[in-house]
Scaffold this motif. Structure first.
Motif, mmCIF file in Angstrom:
data_model
loop_
_atom_site.group_PDB
_atom_site.id
_atom_site.type_symbol
_atom_site.label_atom_id
_atom_site.label_comp_id
_atom_site.label_asym_id
_atom_site.label_seq_id
_atom_site.Cartn_x
_atom_site.Cartn_y
_atom_site.Cartn_z
ATOM 1 N N GLY A 91 -128.510 65.905 -92.233
ATOM 2 C CA GLY A 91 -127.496 64.867 -92.422
ATOM 3 C C GLY A 91 -126.170 65.525 -92.714
ATOM 4 O O GLY A 91 -126.021 66.740 -92.575
ATOM 5 N N THR A 92 -125.191 64.742 -93.146
ATOM 6 C CA THR A 92 -123.917 65.339 -93.547
ATOM 7 C C THR A 92 -124.064 65.896 -94.958
ATOM 8 O O THR A 92 -125.041 65.626 -95.665
ATOM 9 C CB THR A 92 -122.786 64.304 -93.525
ATOM 10 N N HIS A 93 -123.078 66.665 -95.348
ATOM 11 C CA HIS A 93 -123.097 67.258 -96.683
ATOM 12 C C HIS A 93 -123.199 66.177 -97.753
ATOM 13 O O HIS A 93 -124.034 66.259 -98.676
ATOM 14 C CB HIS A 93 -121.818 68.086 -96.864
ATOM 15 N N GLU A 94 -122.375 65.121 -97.634
ATOM 16 C CA GLU A 94 -122.376 64.055 -98.645
ATOM 17 C C GLU A 94 -123.698 63.293 -98.653
ATOM 18 O O GLU A 94 -124.231 62.961 -99.721
ATOM 19 C CB GLU A 94 -121.215 63.092 -98.386
ATOM 20 N N GLU A 95 -124.256 63.013 -97.463
ATOM 21 C CA GLU A 95 -125.524 62.288 -97.390
ATOM 22 C C GLU A 95 -126.649 63.060 -98.070
ATOM 23 O O GLU A 95 -127.451 62.487 -98.824
ATOM 24 C CB GLU A 95 -125.897 62.034 -95.920
ATOM 25 N N LEU A 96 -126.686 64.349 -97.834
ATOM 26 C CA LEU A 96 -127.761 65.144 -98.420
ATOM 27 C C LEU A 96 -127.618 65.254 -99.935
ATOM 28 O O LEU A 96 -128.622 65.276 -100.662
ATOM 29 C CB LEU A 96 -127.777 66.539 -97.789
ATOM 30 N N LEU A 97 -126.376 65.294 -100.426
ATOM 31 C CA LEU A 97 -126.186 65.322 -101.885
ATOM 32 C C LEU A 97 -126.656 64.007 -102.504
ATOM 33 O O LEU A 97 -127.273 63.995 -103.587
ATOM 34 C CB LEU A 97 -124.717 65.577 -102.215
ATOM 35 N N ARG A 98 -126.366 62.880 -101.826
ATOM 36 C CA ARG A 98 -126.777 61.579 -102.373
ATOM 37 C C ARG A 98 -128.300 61.428 -102.408
ATOM 38 O O ARG A 98 -128.838 60.763 -103.288
ATOM 39 C CB ARG A 98 -126.165 60.449 -101.542
ATOM 40 N N ARG A 99 -128.991 62.052 -101.466
ATOM 41 C CA ARG A 99 -130.458 61.919 -101.444
ATOM 42 C C ARG A 99 -131.123 62.668 -102.591
ATOM 43 O O ARG A 99 -132.246 62.338 -102.971
ATOM 44 C CB ARG A 99 -131.011 62.468 -100.114
ATOM 45 N N GLY A 100 -130.451 63.691 -103.109
ATOM 46 C CA GLY A 100 -131.013 64.420 -104.242
ATOM 47 C C GLY A 100 -132.243 65.240 -103.894
ATOM 48 O O GLY A 100 -133.107 65.460 -104.748
ATOM 49 N N GLY A 101 -132.363 65.706 -102.661
ATOM 50 C CA GLY A 101 -133.537 66.466 -102.228
ATOM 51 C C GLY A 101 -133.338 67.972 -102.346
ATOM 52 O O GLY A 101 -132.632 68.466 -103.234
ATOM 53 N N ARG A 102 -133.943 68.691 -101.407
ATOM 54 C CA ARG A 102 -133.907 70.152 -101.459
ATOM 55 C C ARG A 102 -132.481 70.691 -101.339
ATOM 56 O O ARG A 102 -132.092 71.614 -102.044
ATOM 57 C CB ARG A 102 -134.759 70.728 -100.306
ATOM 58 N N TYR A 103 -131.715 70.108 -100.451
ATOM 59 C CA TYR A 103 -130.343 70.576 -100.268
ATOM 60 C C TYR A 103 -129.529 70.368 -101.535
ATOM 61 O O TYR A 103 -128.764 71.254 -101.948
ATOM 62 C CB TYR A 103 -129.695 69.845 -99.098
ATOM 63 N N ALA A 104 -129.687 69.204 -102.156
ATOM 64 C CA ALA A 104 -128.946 68.921 -103.394
ATOM 65 C C ALA A 104 -129.316 69.927 -104.481
ATOM 66 O O ALA A 104 -128.464 70.369 -105.264
ATOM 67 C CB ALA A 104 -129.235 67.497 -103.862
ATOM 68 N N GLY A 105 -130.613 70.319 -104.531
ATOM 69 C CA GLY A 105 -131.025 71.321 -105.507
ATOM 70 C C GLY A 105 -130.387 72.668 -105.235
ATOM 71 O O GLY A 105 -129.939 73.354 -106.168
ATOM 72 N N PHE A 106 -130.331 73.060 -103.962
ATOM 73 C CA PHE A 106 -129.668 74.310 -103.606
ATOM 74 C C PHE A 106 -128.187 74.263 -103.967
ATOM 75 O O PHE A 106 -127.623 75.234 -104.469
ATOM 76 C CB PHE A 106 -129.825 74.558 -102.095
ATOM 77 N N TRP A 107 -127.570 73.108 -103.704
ATOM 78 C CA TRP A 107 -126.141 72.966 -104.017
ATOM 79 C C TRP A 107 -125.896 73.075 -105.519
ATOM 80 O O TRP A 107 -124.930 73.727 -105.946
ATOM 81 C CB TRP A 107 -125.645 71.628 -103.492
ATOM 82 N N ALA A 108 -126.743 72.484 -106.305
ATOM 83 C CA ALA A 108 -126.589 72.535 -107.755
ATOM 84 C C ALA A 108 -126.692 73.972 -108.266
ATOM 85 O O ALA A 108 -125.923 74.396 -109.137
ATOM 86 C CB ALA A 108 -127.650 71.654 -108.424
ATOM 87 N N ILE A 109 -127.627 74.718 -107.723
ATOM 88 C CA ILE A 109 -127.776 76.118 -108.147
ATOM 89 C C ILE A 109 -126.574 76.944 -107.723
ATOM 90 O O ILE A 109 -126.055 77.766 -108.480
ATOM 91 C CB ILE A 109 -129.066 76.709 -107.547
ATOM 92 N N ALA A 110 -126.088 76.688 -106.492
ATOM 93 C CA ALA A 110 -124.976 77.480 -105.967
ATOM 94 C C ALA A 110 -123.675 77.206 -106.699
ATOM 95 O O ALA A 110 -122.819 78.086 -106.809
ATOM 96 C CB ALA A 110 -124.793 77.201 -104.473
ATOM 97 N N THR A 111 -123.503 75.993 -107.187
ATOM 98 C CA THR A 111 -122.238 75.618 -107.840
ATOM 99 C C THR A 111 -122.318 75.685 -109.355
ATOM 100 O O THR A 111 -121.328 75.368 -110.028
ATOM 101 C CB THR A 111 -121.847 74.197 -107.406
ATOM 102 N N ALA A 112 -123.477 76.054 -109.888
ATOM 103 C CA ALA A 112 -123.612 76.134 -111.345
ATOM 104 C C ALA A 112 -122.733 77.252 -111.878
ATOM 105 O O ALA A 112 -122.609 78.312 -111.253
ATOM 106 C CB ALA A 112 -125.071 76.376 -111.725
ATOM 107 N N PRO A 113 -122.075 77.022 -113.047
ATOM 108 C CA PRO A 113 -121.222 78.071 -113.616
ATOM 109 C C PRO A 113 -122.052 79.296 -113.985
ATOM 110 O O PRO A 113 -123.205 79.185 -114.401
ATOM 111 C CB PRO A 113 -120.612 77.405 -114.861
ATOM 112 N N ALA A 114 -121.465 80.457 -113.816
ATOM 113 C CA ALA A 114 -122.181 81.711 -114.105
ATOM 114 C C ALA A 114 -122.396 81.865 -115.605
ATOM 115 O O ALA A 114 -121.591 81.449 -116.406
ATOM 116 C CB ALA A 114 -121.377 82.880 -113.565
#
Length: 568
Positions: A545-568
Motif C-alpha cells: 500500500g502507500t506509506h500512510e496506509e501501511l502506517l494506519r494498518r499498524g502491521g509489520r511495516y508500521a513496526g519497522f517504521w517505529a523501530i527506524a524512527t525511534a530516538p537513539a
C-alpha cells in the motif's frame, strides 16, 4: 591435449592453430627424413669408395637447409599464433563471462576465474608458442626415423619400433599417476595463496591484538602442506622419468646387440650398422625429452581444463527472435525463484505502472535485492515471468534490456581510471557538457573540485581512493548520464555520513524524476516519496500500500517504521 586446446579456442580461433600444427608436423617429418640421408652418407664414407659420399652429402645439406627454413617458419607461426590468439582468447573469455548469470559468481569462483583469466590464459596460449613444436618433434621425428629404418633394414626397424608402445605406455602411466599429485599440489597452492592474502588483510587485527611478533599458524600450516604436496608430486614423477630413460636405453641396446649379431653374421655391413646406430641415437634424444615436455603439458592441460570448464558453462539463453517492450511498466507474474535448495521469491505477483515509484522493504534475506536482479535478468526465474513493457525479459535481447535500465547499488565498484572515465561508462559517446551536467546533478562536481587532479583524478582499484559517499555520487552521475527509463536502486544511502547522505538523496531524487523506479530500502525514511510500498517476508508480499496506509494498518511495516524512527 591438442583437442582440448582447439575446443577451448573455438572454431573461429582454432584454424590458425590447426595450420600451425600441420606445419610443425611437416617440419618434424622433414627433420627425420634429413637424418635418413645419413645412412647412404656414412655407408659411402666407410665403404670402398668414400668419394661417392659427395652427392649424398650435398643432398643431406639441401635437406638440412629445407628443414631449417621449415623450422624457422613453423616456430614463427607458433609465436604469431600464440600472440594473436592471446588477444582473441581474452575477448572470447570476456564475452562469455559477461553472459553468465550473476549467481554463478560465488566468492570462490571469482578467485578461480581471476587466476584463469590472468595467468591461465597466458599459460594456455604459451602452449602454442613454446610447447607444441618440441612435443610434435619428440613424437613425429622418432616415428619418421623408425619408418626409415623399417624401409632400410626391416629387422632393425622392428626392434626400434618396440620403443613406440613402450614409451606410450610409460607416458600414459606417468600421466595417470601424476594426476592426483598435480591436483593436490594445485589445491594446496590455491589454499596457501588464500592464507597469504588473509595474513595481509588481518594485519590491523593482529597488530591491535599485540600479536605482531607471533607466527601466523594457519599460514605456516598451509605452507607446510605445499611443501609436502611438492615432495609427493616430485616422487610421483620420478618413476616415469626413470622408466622412460630405461625403456629408451633398453631399446637402443637391443638395436645395438641385434645389429652387432647381424654384422658378425655378414647380414649387414659395418658402415650400414654405424649409420643405423646414429639414426637410433637420434631417436633417443627427442624421446628422452618427452619426460620434461610431459610435465609441462600436464600443467598446461590442468589450466586448459579449468578454462574449458568456464567456457562450457551455459550462459543465459538469448531469444531467437528478440522483441522490444511496449512502454516502461514493470510486472512480476507469479514469480518463483530458488537459490540452491532455498526459495528466495515465492509465487510473487506485482505491477509497477510506468513513471511510478515502488519501494520494497522487509527484513534481511526477504528477497528484496533478488527482485532487482530478476528485473535485470541477472538470473532467470524458475516459474512465472518478469515483464518490462509487457514483454518477458527472456524475450528481450541483453543489449535492449540493459539499455533501458540504470543501476545504483549499495556496493559501488569503480574501475581503476579517472573520475570522468567512470562517469562516461553510463554513455561513452556523451559530450563533455552532458558529463558535467550529470555530475552537477549528482553533486559530484563538489568532489571533483577538491581533488588534486580534478576530472583526471584516479579513483584507484574498485574506487579505493574515494569514500563511500563519493563513490555513490559517481554511480548516480553515471546513471543520470545514461538517462534510462527504468531505475533500480538498492539502498544507496546505507552507511553514509549525513553530508554525503544529503548529497546522494538529492542526486537520487533527480535520477528518479519521471522514470519507473524500484527502490530497495533499509532506511525507511527513503520510502516516504514512493507511490507504492511492498513489505516482503520470506519471498512473499506480507503487506502493500502507500506509506500512510501501511502506517494506519499498524502491521509489520508500521513496526519497522517505529523501530527506524525511534530516538537513539
Amino acid at each position: 591435449m591438442i583437442r582440448m586446446l582447439l575446443r577451448v579456442l573455438g572454431n573461429s580461433y582454432a584454424r590458425p592453430v590447426r595450420r600451425t600444427v600441420v606445419l610443425m608436423t611437416v617440419t618434424a617429418a622433414a627433420e627425420g627424413l634429413s637424418y635418413a640421408l645419413l645412412v647412404p652418407v656414412l655407408s659411402a664414407l666407410f665403404g670402398a669408395a668414400p668419394a661417392d659420399a659427395w652427392p649424398w652429402l650435398a643432398g643431406f645439406g639441401a635437406a638440412v637447409a629445407v628443414y631449417a627454413v621449415l623450422r624457422y617458419t613453423s616456430d614463427l607461426s607458433g609465436f604469431r599464433a600464440g600472440t594473436t590468439l592471446l588477444r582473441g582468447m581474452y575477448h572470447r573469455l570476456g564475452d562469455h563471462l559477461a553472459r553468465l548469470p550473476v549467481g554463478w559468481y560465488s566468492a570462490a569462483r571469482v578467485g578461480e576465474v581471476s587466476s584463469v583469466a590472468s595467468h591461465g590464459v597466458l599459460e594456455s596460449m604459451g602452449v602454442i608458442a613454446h610447447l607444441l613444436s618440441p612435443f610434435i618433434s619428440a613424437c613425429v621425428t622418432p616415428l619418421t626415423i623408425v619408418a626409415v629404418l623399417l624401409a632400410y633394414h626391416p629387422p632393425l626397424g622392428l626392434a626400434a619400433l618396440l620403443a613406440v608402445p613402450l614409451v606410450a605406455a610409460v607416458q600414459v602411466w606417468t600421466g595417470r599417476s601424476m594426476a592426483a599429485a598435480d591436483a593436490d599440489r594445485a589445491e594446496r597452492d590455491h589454499e596457501a595463496t588464500g592464507r597469504v592474502i588473509e595474513f595481509l588483510q588481518a594485519q590491523p587485527v593482529l597488530r591491535a591484538g599485540g600479536r605482531t611478533a607471533e607466527r601466523f599458524a594457519l599460514l605456516d600450516d598451509s605452507l607446510r602442506e605445499v611443501q609436502r604436496a611438492t615432495r609427493r608430486s616430485t616422487l610421483a614423477a620420478l618413476p616415469g622419468v626413470v622408466g622412460l630413460t630405461l625403456v629408451v636405453q633398453a631399446v637402443f641396446t637391443a638395436v645395438l646387440v641385434l645389429g652387432a649379431y647381424l654384422a658378425l653374421g655378414g647380414d649387414i655391413g659395418a658402415a650400414e650398422l654405424l649409420a643405423i646406430l646414429v639414426l637410433a641415437a637420434r631417436c633417443a634424444d627427442p624421446l628422452l625429452s618427452l619426460a620434461d615436455i610431459g610435465g609441462k603439458l600436464r600443467g598446461a592441460r590442468s589450466v586448459l581444463a579449468k578454462l574449458d570448464t568456464v567456457l562450457r558453462t551455459e550462459p543465459l539463453p538469448e531469444p531467437a527472435a528478440p522483441r522490444l517492450p511496449d512502454g516502461h511498466d514493470l510486472a512480476f507474474d507469479s514469480v518463483t525463484f530458488r537459490h540452491g535448495d532455498r526459495v528466495v521469491v515465492d509465487d510473487l505477483s506485482l505491477t509497477v505502472p510506468a513513471g511510478r515509484r515502488l519501494a520494497v522493504v522487509g527484513p534481511s534475506g526477504a528477497g528484496k535485492s533478488t527482485l532487482l536482479q530478476l528485473l535485470a535478468r541477472f538470473y532467470d526465474v524458475d516459474a512465472g515471468a518478469v515483464r518490462v513493457g509487457g514483454v518477458d525479459v527472456r524475450e528481450l535481447s541483453t543489449e535492449a534490456l540493459m539499455a533501458r535500465i540504470a543501476f545504483v547499488f549499495q556496493d559501488v565498484y569503480l574501475f581503476d581510471g579517472t573520475i570522468e572515465e567512470n562517469v562516461r561508462l553510463g554513455r561513452p559517446d556523451a559530450t563533455d557538457a552532458e558529463v558535467r551536467a550529470a555530475a552537477s546533478a549528482a553533486r559530484l562536481d563538489e568532489v571533483v573540485e577538491r581533488l588534486p587532479g580534478g576530472w583526471s583524478a584516479h579513483v584507484g582499484e574498485g574506487g579505493a581512493l574515494l569514500s563511500g559517499g563519493e563513490r555513490q555520487r559517481v554511480s548516480i552521475a553515471r546513471a543520470l548520464l545514461k538517462d534510462a527509463p527504468l531505475v533500480l536502486l538498492d539502498e544507496v544511502t546505507s552507511a553514509l555520513d549525513p553530508v554525503n547522505e544529503a548529497a546522494v538523496h538529492e542526486g537520487v531524487e533527480r535520477l528518479m524524476a519521471g522514470r519507473t523506479v524500484v527502490l530497495v530500502a533499509h532506511r525507511l525514511r527513503t520510502v516516504q516519496r514512493a507511490d507504492h510500498v511492498v513489505f516482503l517476508d520470506r519471498g512473499r508480499i506480507a503487506e502493500q500500500g502507500t506509506h500512510e496506509e501501511l502506517l494506519r494498518r499498524g502491521g509489520r511495516y508500521a513496526g519497522f517504521w517505529a523501530i527506524a524512527t525511534a530516538p537513539a
